[in-house]
Design a protein around this motif. Structure first.
Motif, PDB file in Angstrom:
ATOM      1  N   ALA A  58       0.921  -1.049  -0.014  1.00  0.00           N
ATOM      2  CA  ALA A  58       0.010   0.017  -0.062  1.00  0.00           C
ATOM      3  C   ALA A  58       0.964   1.291   0.173  1.00  0.00           C
ATOM      4  N   VAL A  59       1.966   1.257   0.827  1.00  0.00           N
ATOM      5  CA  VAL A  59       3.015   2.400   0.690  1.00  0.00           C
ATOM      6  C   VAL A  59       3.320   2.693  -0.601  1.00  0.00           C
ATOM      7  N   GLN A  60       3.417   1.781  -1.443  1.00  0.00           N
ATOM      8  CA  GLN A  60       4.164   1.886  -2.994  1.00  0.00           C
ATOM      9  C   GLN A  60       2.550   2.131  -3.852  1.00  0.00           C
ATOM     10  N   ASN A  61       1.529   2.477  -3.276  1.00  0.00           N
ATOM     11  CA  ASN A  61       0.266   2.364  -4.150  1.00  0.00           C
ATOM     12  C   ASN A  61      -0.070   1.313  -5.065  1.00  0.00           C
ATOM     13  N   LEU A  62       0.174   0.095  -4.422  1.00  0.00           N
ATOM     14  CA  LEU A  62      -0.263  -1.279  -5.240  1.00  0.00           C
ATOM     15  C   LEU A  62      -1.219  -1.875  -4.265  1.00  0.00           C
ATOM     16  N   THR A  63      -1.954  -2.765  -5.155  1.00  0.00           N
ATOM     17  CA  THR A  63      -3.276  -3.290  -4.316  1.00  0.00           C
ATOM     18  C   THR A  63      -2.950  -4.542  -3.917  1.00  0.00           C
ATOM     19  N   TYR A  64      -4.104  -4.986  -3.350  1.00  0.00           N
ATOM     20  CA  TYR A  64      -4.115  -6.415  -2.721  1.00  0.00           C
ATOM     21  C   TYR A  64      -3.670  -7.280  -3.992  1.00  0.00           C
ATOM     22  N   LYS A  65      -4.302  -7.197  -5.202  1.00  0.00           N
ATOM     23  CA  LYS A  65      -4.337  -8.047  -6.075  1.00  0.00           C
ATOM     24  C   LYS A  65      -2.868  -7.989  -6.633  1.00  0.00           C
ATOM     25  N   ASP A  66      -2.157  -6.684  -6.731  1.00  0.00           N
ATOM     26  CA  ASP A  66      -0.611  -6.812  -7.099  1.00  0.00           C
ATOM     27  C   ASP A  66       0.135  -7.445  -6.151  1.00  0.00           C
ATOM     28  N   MET A  67      -0.143  -7.570  -4.928  1.00  0.00           N
ATOM     29  CA  MET A  67       0.386  -8.254  -3.700  1.00  0.00           C
ATOM     30  C   MET A  67       0.524  -9.800  -4.111  1.00  0.00           C
ATOM     31  N   VAL A  68      -0.580 -10.434  -4.123  1.00  0.00           N
ATOM     32  CA  VAL A  68      -0.875 -11.561  -4.459  1.00  0.00           C
ATOM     33  C   VAL A  68      -0.245 -12.186  -5.709  1.00  0.00           C
ATOM     34  N   VAL A  69      -0.269 -11.430  -6.910  1.00  0.00           N
ATOM     35  CA  VAL A  69       0.278 -11.601  -8.316  1.00  0.00           C
ATOM     36  C   VAL A  69       1.630 -11.622  -8.239  1.00  0.00           C
ATOM     37  N   LEU A  70       2.209 -10.496  -7.549  1.00  0.00           N
ATOM     38  CA  LEU A  70       3.605 -10.234  -7.929  1.00  0.00           C
ATOM     39  C   LEU A  70       4.411 -11.242  -6.929  1.00  0.00           C
ATOM     40  N   SER A  71       3.878 -11.916  -5.892  1.00  0.00           N
ATOM     41  CA  SER A  71       4.469 -12.652  -5.269  1.00  0.00           C
ATOM     42  C   SER A  71       4.860 -14.072  -5.948  1.00  0.00           C
ATOM     43  N   ALA A  72       4.102 -14.129  -7.331  1.00  0.00           N
ATOM     44  CA  ALA A  72       4.446 -15.330  -7.997  1.00  0.00           C
ATOM     45  C   ALA A  72       5.675 -15.285  -8.862  1.00  0.00           C
ATOM     46  N   ALA A  73       6.326 -13.909  -8.699  1.00  0.00           N
ATOM     47  CA  ALA A  73       7.749 -14.007  -9.067  1.00  0.00           C
ATOM     48  C   ALA A  73       8.552 -15.024  -8.693  1.00  0.00           C
ATOM     49  N   HIS A  74       8.425 -15.597  -7.382  1.00  0.00           N
ATOM     50  CA  HIS A  74       8.919 -16.551  -6.970  1.00  0.00           C
ATOM     51  C   HIS A  74       8.729 -17.813  -7.494  1.00  0.00           C
ATOM     52  N   THR A  75       8.188 -17.881  -8.885  1.00  0.00           N
ATOM     53  CA  THR A  75       8.017 -19.242  -9.608  1.00  0.00           C
ATOM     54  C   THR A  75       9.490 -19.482 -10.162  1.00  0.00           C
ATOM     55  N   LEU A  76      10.389 -18.322  -9.982  1.00  0.00           N
ATOM     56  CA  LEU A  76      11.675 -18.426 -10.520  1.00  0.00           C
ATOM     57  C   LEU A  76      12.588 -18.011  -9.272  1.00  0.00           C
ATOM     58  N   GLY A  77      13.747 -18.573  -9.242  1.00  0.00           N
ATOM     59  CA  GLY A  77      14.913 -18.298  -8.117  1.00  0.00           C
ATOM     60  C   GLY A  77      14.789 -19.230  -7.024  1.00  0.00           C
ATOM     61  N   VAL A  78      15.864 -18.949  -6.276  1.00  0.00           N
ATOM     62  CA  VAL A  78      16.005 -19.646  -5.000  1.00  0.00           C
ATOM     63  C   VAL A  78      16.117 -18.743  -3.784  1.00  0.00           C
ATOM     64  N   ALA A  79      16.024 -19.673  -2.518  1.00  0.00           N
ATOM     65  CA  ALA A  79      16.222 -18.827  -1.168  1.00  0.00           C
ATOM     66  C   ALA A  79      17.417 -19.478  -0.636  1.00  0.00           C
ATOM     67  N   HIS A  80      18.115 -18.663   0.076  1.00  0.00           N
ATOM     68  CA  HIS A  80      19.211 -19.279   1.026  1.00  0.00           C
ATOM     69  C   HIS A  80      18.475 -19.513   2.239  1.00  0.00           C
ATOM     70  N   CYS A  81      19.329 -20.680   2.802  1.00  0.00           N
ATOM     71  CA  CYS A  81      18.663 -21.310   3.986  1.00  0.00           C
ATOM     72  C   CYS A  81      18.441 -20.534   5.158  1.00  0.00           C
ATOM     73  N   PRO A  82      19.134 -19.189   5.546  1.00  0.00           N
ATOM     74  CA  PRO A  82      18.754 -18.449   6.593  1.00  0.00           C
ATOM     75  C   PRO A  82      17.378 -17.835   6.332  1.00  0.00           C
ATOM     76  N   SER A  83      17.152 -17.538   5.016  1.00  0.00           N
ATOM     77  CA  SER A  83      15.672 -16.964   5.064  1.00  0.00           C
ATOM     78  C   SER A  83      14.506 -18.033   5.214  1.00  0.00           C
ATOM     79  N   PHE A  84      14.517 -18.983   5.465  1.00  0.00           N
ATOM     80  CA  PHE A  84      13.595 -19.916   5.858  1.00  0.00           C
ATOM     81  C   PHE A  84      13.968 -20.873   7.010  1.00  0.00           C
ATOM     82  N   SER A  85      15.088 -20.746   7.626  1.00  0.00           N
ATOM     83  CA  SER A  85      15.480 -21.644   8.619  1.00  0.00           C
ATOM     84  C   SER A  85      14.705 -21.572   9.905  1.00  0.00           C
ATOM     85  N   ASP A  86      14.252 -20.492  10.132  1.00  0.00           N
ATOM     86  CA  ASP A  86      13.294 -20.352  11.387  1.00  0.00           C
ATOM     87  C   ASP A  86      12.039 -21.371  11.203  1.00  0.00           C
ATOM     88  N   ARG A  87      11.656 -21.613  10.006  1.00  0.00           N
ATOM     89  CA  ARG A  87      10.411 -22.282  10.061  1.00  0.00           C
ATOM     90  C   ARG A  87      10.733 -23.816  10.120  1.00  0.00           C
TER      91      ARG A  87
END
Length: 330
Positions: free
Chosen positions: A180-209
């Motif tokens: 919202a700070v960037q004037n983006l909508t709820y839909k933009d958030m849900v859709v742009l999250s799918a950029a994660h269909t590409l790429g990787v994450a390093h272990c520290p970014s999810f190790s707490d889980r």
């Protein structure tokens, strides 16, 4: 049973329609299509040709360029200030959220090609937007036009990246605040999250889980148990170098694999898993697990990328056109 499936599908369609309506309020943009037609004709083909060569040598680069554009836009606007360097470690690229961002050298290589054709005409910011678009299309994602006319910023602050980049462990409410700070909508958030269909994450970014989800050394119950076991084997406690694909279904293809991963409770990042915790985002995720929804997703993603590309742009006499993108500013 059949009627229940139809009802669920209709619900999801209604959600998509509602989210589309929410996105329709985006303000007009000072950018324009084909901005360089007169001043640097053919620039987009120059960018695309150089990118194809770079992608042929590095299959992980498309994800890097897509993320680079996102991190630039969210920190201080789409003005290429993430490219700037600091001798004192105070630039955006020095912030922890940008520690694994990559693609700087690729943008610089493309900029050199463009400068050879049209000196001091095309901004680094526009090249980054074109590169993100071409990264998506190269990996079998949608082809869409990019608005251009951005100019480059000349101030890069680490605190902007720390303050405005969404956290990897944020829930839907938190993510919505950042968008919202960037004037983006709820839909933009849900859709742009799918950029994660590409790429990787390093272990520290999810190790707490995996090791300390509630502070008691436990595993996030939202993770599929078998998948969590595989992650634990791949990412022992303290491992900082290993990476895992954000979309294990199809890590190098821009498709619906991300939503399938989220729906199957195999999302690496808590911010992705959180899409199942909210009724609206859950319905969109559920709809996108159907292969027939690919064209809907492609249209949605293209529209949201255009919206994101308008964040905090500099146009007219604001900003500059740099010959080199990655200069030192102190």
């Amino acid at each position: 049973m059949a009627s229940q499936k139809i009802e669920r599908l209709l619900l999801a369609v209604l959600v998509v329609a509602g989210l589309t309506t929410m996105s329709s309020g985006t303000t007009s943009s000072p950018l324009q299509y084909d901005y360089y037609n007169a001043t640097c004709p053919g620039v987009e083909e120059v960018v695309r040709t150089e990118l194809v060569a770079l992608f042929g040598n590095d299959s992980t680069l498309p994800a890097g360029l897509l993320r680079l554009h996102f991190h630039d836009c969210f920190a201080a606007g789409c003005d290429a200030t993430i490219m700037l360097k600091s001798h004192n470690g105070t630039a955006q690229r020095d912030a922890d959220p940008n520690s694994t961002v990559r693609g700087y050298e690729a943008i610089e290589a493309i900029k050199a090609k463009v400068e050879a054709a049209c000196p001091l005409v095309v901004s680094c910011a526009d090249i980054m937007a074109m590169a993100a678009r071409d990264a998506v299309n190269y990996t079998m994602g949608p082809a869409y036009q990019v608005e251009t006319g951005r100019r480059d910023g000349n101030v890069s602050r680490k605190e902007d990246a720390l303050r405005f980049l969404p956290p990897a462990d944020g829930n839907v409410s938190v993510l919505l605040d950042y968008f919202a700070v960037q004037n983006l909508t709820y839909k933009d958030m849900v859709v742009l999250s799918a950029a994660h269909t590409l790429g990787v994450a390093h272990c520290p970014s999810f190790s707490d889980r995996l090791y300390n989800y509630s502070g008691a050394g436990d595993v996030d119950p939202r993770l599929d148990a078998a998948y969590a076991a595989n992650l634990t084997a791949a990412c022992p406690a303290g491992n900082v170098a290993t990476v895992q694909p954000l979309d294990p279904v199809s890590p190098y293809t821009f498709d619906l694999g991300y939503y399938q991963t989220v729906y199957n409770r195999e999302a690496l990042l808590a911010s992705d898993a959180a899409l199942l915790d909210d009724s609206l985002s859950f319905a969109y995720v559920q709809l996108m697990t159907n292969g027939s929804s690919l064209s809907i997703f492609f249209d949605d993603f293209a529209a949201s990328m255009i919206n994101m590309g308008r964040i905090g742009v500099r146009t007219g006499t604001d900003g500059e056109i740099r010959a080199t993108c990655s200069i030192y500013v102190d």
